[in-house]
Enzyme design. Structure first.
Site, mmCIF file in Angstrom:
data_model
loop_
_atom_site.group_PDB
_atom_site.id
_atom_site.type_symbol
_atom_site.label_atom_id
_atom_site.label_comp_id
_atom_site.label_asym_id
_atom_site.label_seq_id
_atom_site.Cartn_x
_atom_site.Cartn_y
_atom_site.Cartn_z
ATOM 1 N N ASP A 490 -0.412 2.496 4.026
ATOM 2 C CA ASP A 490 0.262 1.575 2.544
ATOM 3 C C ASP A 490 1.017 2.060 2.402
ATOM 4 O O ASP A 490 2.143 1.234 1.211
ATOM 5 C CB ASP A 490 -0.984 1.452 2.183
ATOM 6 C CG ASP A 490 -2.362 0.479 2.656
ATOM 7 O OD1 ASP A 490 -1.507 -0.546 3.196
ATOM 8 O OD2 ASP A 490 -2.895 0.585 2.523
HETATM 9 C C1 GLC Z 1 -6.371 3.360 2.309
HETATM 10 C C2 GLC Z 1 -6.147 2.235 3.125
HETATM 11 C C3 GLC Z 1 -6.044 1.695 4.413
HETATM 12 C C4 GLC Z 1 -4.745 2.580 4.795
HETATM 13 C C5 GLC Z 1 -4.672 4.362 4.114
HETATM 14 C C6 GLC Z 1 -3.493 4.913 4.469
HETATM 15 O O1 GLC Z 1 -7.398 4.195 3.479
HETATM 16 O O2 GLC Z 1 -8.060 1.272 2.874
HETATM 17 O O3 GLC Z 1 -5.399 0.355 4.846
HETATM 18 O O4 GLC Z 1 -4.063 1.710 5.958
HETATM 19 O O5 GLC Z 1 -4.995 3.925 3.547
HETATM 20 O O6 GLC Z 1 -2.142 4.099 3.280
HETATM 21 C C1 GLC Z 2 -2.492 3.497 -2.853
HETATM 22 C C2 GLC Z 2 -2.929 4.513 -1.976
HETATM 23 C C3 GLC Z 2 -3.520 4.183 -0.215
HETATM 24 C C4 GLC Z 2 -3.875 2.902 -0.188
HETATM 25 C C5 GLC Z 2 -2.973 2.161 -0.798
HETATM 26 C C6 GLC Z 2 -3.986 0.718 -0.984
HETATM 27 O O1 GLC Z 2 -1.234 3.647 -1.656
HETATM 28 O O2 GLC Z 2 -2.479 5.987 -2.090
HETATM 29 O O3 GLC Z 2 -4.516 4.927 0.336
HETATM 30 O O4 GLC Z 2 -3.925 2.441 0.726
HETATM 31 O O5 GLC Z 2 -3.092 2.587 -2.274
HETATM 32 O O6 GLC Z 2 -3.298 -0.636 -2.123
#
Ligand code: GLC
Ligand code: GLC
Length: 818
Positions: A490
């Site tokens: 993300d």
């Molecule tokens: C969080 C989110 C997931 C994403 C991950 C890596 O665990 O829930 O959707 O893939 O972060 O950013």
């Molecule tokens: C932030 C976190 C990530 C998560 C995301 C969800 O970027 O670092 O882990 O998946 O928020 O919006």
């Protein structure tokens, strides 16, 4: 070793032996519609279906302590006041023990000859939570004690509750009956639901106004009424409504008294909302019948015992679907108990409500929930089926998907929208897993509308094909998939270019016309092609199977040509066409995700690239605490890369150990045949192993945390974000399907373990398509992999797939590795 507690594998419990754990250690109550989060000192809250839109009890965000409020008990014994769950008073206990079990938590607190045992659980089929309380006089003298049960009501919408004080300080309403407090805020107008807090025994008093019971200036550690020794029978008009029951108990030496409280949720049809003819203080009176029915059915302790026994049986039965006997106790307790339990929790709650997820932010994630299903199809096939349909129904007709939806409404979250270009590809993985487990391919013909075209006559199969085509239609200059707002990571936001504080990294920026591409999505696409080909073959559609495999070959070629960096797979191309995750990069030279997915997508399996990539992971990313996400960590903010460079080095996506993607490398190592390495990685992030370093690790040692701080961080080895992580499902896939190697397929269970050479063997008992398979694997020559001989009910078979039609209800399978 661990001063805070230990596993009790026989009872499937984690036992916490002192209350001041490094962080609140949580458990979940409920597995259907009513849920509670409960810490080892009874902190947390309850909700019905949706932690945002149907919050029953109040939580104060970012509070100190972190887990307050809670479901609290107070005892007054003479002038001594204390809490049997330690918090909120925190008076020293002579004895404390918390047992987190599967769907229940029992906390014992003892002080000065009074022992209080409270067991919290949500009965199956009910929308209420039980606190089953026993108070025992362990002293040689008669005792008179007072007991208070306390909760604070949330005014339903947790976001509004936490922010709209000017309104909410005037709206709070309760109704009181003997032994029951009803929370009826907004019931008069647009709500058809109320909550209740009831006592099974007559009470000596009650309070519903926080100001009256706690005081305006006092804290929960010294509520005025407890200090004074009596409730005030207050009625809340606005402000902060609470529920408190006071119970006076006379206990002779050795005597124990038992009672229980219920926190419940009830709904009425619109035409039965009010009690006919009843008006109190000018107000219509809520129809209490549904709550009274539950209270009556759960009125005595034998009903509570029966409900608890039913819950225990439910879990015993669920876990009997998959049992492993393995030489390593950590692997054993994770795979047999805690990992499967955590998988159920992520099925229930996705990423919505935990000690780290507020319940008011993210609901059900599209990619998250599709992956969560991989860990539960063997436990909950029916619910998985429904979840797949719900998820597919949040896909848009152009193939992109709402990134999140609210569990109560099942409607996509328009604020976040779509454009996360990995999202569509997780659907083929979950659908394939469901079909391989159940054999039920009728799901493919299920009608699932598109979120933007509710009347479209589309089937789940249409959604799958749309998903694959979405990737094919959205490729960039290197023939690799466009990334959109982000892929699985993300925080790799190649199109956001955000310079404004507070902006969402995911939503800022324009993805239209961008050329930023993801090698990770490319690998994932290849893996999805394999699933689609298997589905087509199952339907006898050989031409389509061949076609999707041709698309896979094309993508593999694009990766080999444009996604290979010499020693590992590139991570991406940014919006300027520059490489991300390359030896040419100054920081962020190698990323984990593309190594995992390219290998799992079969890229480089023939020419050795796959092996080289995994060797690079070991060389550049592996640590004793797991594999870091990328190296070197970014030391400055890169506007062209987004949030990944916003975290301090070593945390989260900026070179933290993100356990979720570690599991892909475990799978990849097993796929390539290194069972020792796969197990070493498995154990490096295994929660149970973390008891050895709990003062550093700090989070619960019985469930996975999303992230452990990496070596670049000032606090390496410190875990955060426990419970709601895709690591749960993927760990179960890694251990059960890749390492222990029993994988469901349309044609039957495939047996292809990849274990450490030191393992002499192991056994699995697994239910599958109505039969129980007892599979015994021997490893006489100390190899990792290679099924040499396999007999099914004594009959030698060719290959390593157990044919579906062999054997009766109980099938005995002998496997020898060589
Ligand atoms: C969080 C989110 C997931 C994403 C991950 C890596 O665990 O829930 O959707 O893939 O972060 O950013
Ligand atoms: C932030 C976190 C990530 C998560 C995301 C969800 O970027 O670092 O882990 O998946 O928020 O919006």
């Amino acid at each position: 070793m661990n001063p805070y507690g230990h596993f009790d594998d026989d009872h499937r419990e984690y036992v916490i032996t002192r209350p001041d754990t490094p962080l609140p250690w949580l458990n979940y109550l409920g597995c259907e519609e009513f849920f509670g989060i409960i810490s080892n000192t009874a902190g947390g809250y309850s909700f019905y279906r949706d932690a945002k839109l149907r919050r029953l009890t109040r939580y104060r965000y970012n509070n100190v302590p972190l887990d307050s409020n809670g479901r609290y008990l107070y005892i007054r014994d003479g002038n001594d006041i204390w809490s049997p769950t330690w918090k909120p008073i925190r008076a020293t206990l002579d004895r404390y023990e918390c047992r987190h079990g599967l769907g229940y938590t029992q906390i014992i607190g003892q002080r000065n000859g009074i022992a209080v045992t409270t067991r919290h659980f949500v009965p199956l089929g009910r929308t209420c939570e039980v606190w089953d309380v026993r108070v025992r006089n362990t002293s040689p003298h008669p005792k008179r004690v007072q007991l208070w049960g306390f909760i604070e009501w949330c005014l339903w919408d947790a976001m509004d509750d936490a922010s709209n004080f000017q309104r909410n300080y005037s709206t709070g309403q309760v109704e009181v009956e003997p032994q029951a407090i009803y929370h009826v805020t907004e019931y008069r107008e647009r709500r058809n639901h109320y909550a209740y807090f009831s006592s099974s025994v007559p009470t000596a008093g009650f309070d519903t106004s926080r100001n009256a019971f706690v005081g305006v200036h006092e804290g929960l550690d010294a509520p005025r009424a407890v200090v004074a020794g009596n409730c005030t029978n207050s009625i809340a008009y606005g402000w902060q409504p609470i529920g408190v029951h006071q119970i006076d108990l006379d206990l002779s030496p050795g005597e124990e008294k038992r009672l229980h409280f219920l926190i419940g949720y009830a709904e009425n049809p619109d035409d039965k909302k009010f009690s006919p003819g009843m008006v109190r203080k000018g107000q219509l009176v809520a129809n209490k019948a549904p709550a009274q029915k539950v209270r009556a059915e759960l009125a005595n302790s034998s009903a509570i015992d029966a409900a608890f026994a039913e819950l225990k049986d439910y879990w015993a039965d669920l876990l009997s679907n998959y049992k492993a006997e393995v030489p390593d106790p950590h692997v054993s307790r994770m795979v047999n108990i805690w990992n499967q339990y955590q998988c159920m929790t992520t099925l229930n709650l996705s990423r919505s409500a935990s000690g780290f997820e507020s319940g008011i932010g993210r609901g059900m994630g599209y990619r998250d929930s599709n992956q969560d299903l991989l860990g539960v199809v063997h436990l909950q096939p029916q619910r998985s089926r429904q979840r797949i349909i719900d998820l597919a129904s949040t896909q848009l007709s152009d193939g992109t998907c709402f990134h999140q939806y609210q569990p109560l409404t099942k409607k996509g979250n328009a604020d976040i929208g779509g454009g996360f270009n990995d999202d569509p590809l997780w659907l083929p993985l979950s659908v394939y897993a469901y079909i391989a487990e159940t054999g039920d391919n009728t799901i493919l013909a299920e009608r699932c509308p598109y979120a933007d075209k509710p009347d479209a006559a589309s089937t789940l199969m249409d959604h799958l094909e749309l998903s694959m085509n979405y990737t094919l239609r959205n490729r960039g200059p290197h023939n690799l998939p466009l990334i959109g707002h982000a892929d699985w990571n993300d925080c790799l936001n190649l199109n956001c270019f955000s310079t404004t504080p507070g902006e969402s990294f995911q939503c800022a920026g324009d993805i239209a016309g961008s050329v930023a591409e993801s090698v990770m999505i490319a690998g994932l696409f290849c893996a999805a092609c394999d699933r689609m080909a298997a589905i087509y073959r199952l339907l006898g559609q050989e031409a389509k199977a061949a076609d999707v495999l041709a698309r896979k070959a094309e993508m593999q070629k694009a990766i080999e040509t444009n996604g290979w960096d010499g020693q590992w797979f590139l991570r991406a191309y940014d919006a300027h066409g520059h490489k991300v995750g390359s030896k040419e990069s100054e920081e962020g030279r190698i990323f984990i995700e593309s190594q995992g997915w390219c290998v799992l997508g079969g890229v480089g399996s023939k020419d050795g690239k796959a092996r080289i990539a995994l060797d690079s992971v070991k060389k550049h990313l592996a640590t004793p605490n797991g594999i870091v996400l990328q190296q070197p960590a970014y030391s400055t903010y890169h506007v062209e890369l987004g949030e990944v460079t916003s975290y301090p080095p070593g945390y989260k996506e900026n070179a933290g150990i993100f356990t979720h993607n570690n599991t892909w490398i475990q799978c990849a190592e097993a796929l390539l045949g290194d069972g020792a390495q796969a197990m070493e990685y498995f154990l490096s992030i295994c929660p149970s192993k973390k008891e050895e370093q709990i003062e550093t690790y700090r989070c619960e040692p019985y469930v996975y945390s999303q992230m452990t701080a990496g070596p670049d961080a000032p606090t390496p080895g410190e875990a955060k974000n426990s419970w709601l992580t895709g690591t749960a499902a993927w760990s179960f896939v890694a251990i059960s399907q890749y390492i222990l190697g029993i994988t469901p397929s349309p044609a039957g269970l495939v047996v292809n373990p990849c274990i450490p050479p030191s393992w002499k063997g192991f056994a699995i008992s697994r239910k599958f398509r109505g039969k129980t398979y007892n599979i015994d694997v021997r490893n006489p020559r100390g190899v990792c992999k290679g099924v040499n001989r396999m007999t099914v009910d004594g009959q030698t078979i060719d290959g390593n797939t157990i044919p579906l039609n062999l054997g009766g209800n109980i099938v005995s399978v002998q496997v020898v590795l060589e």
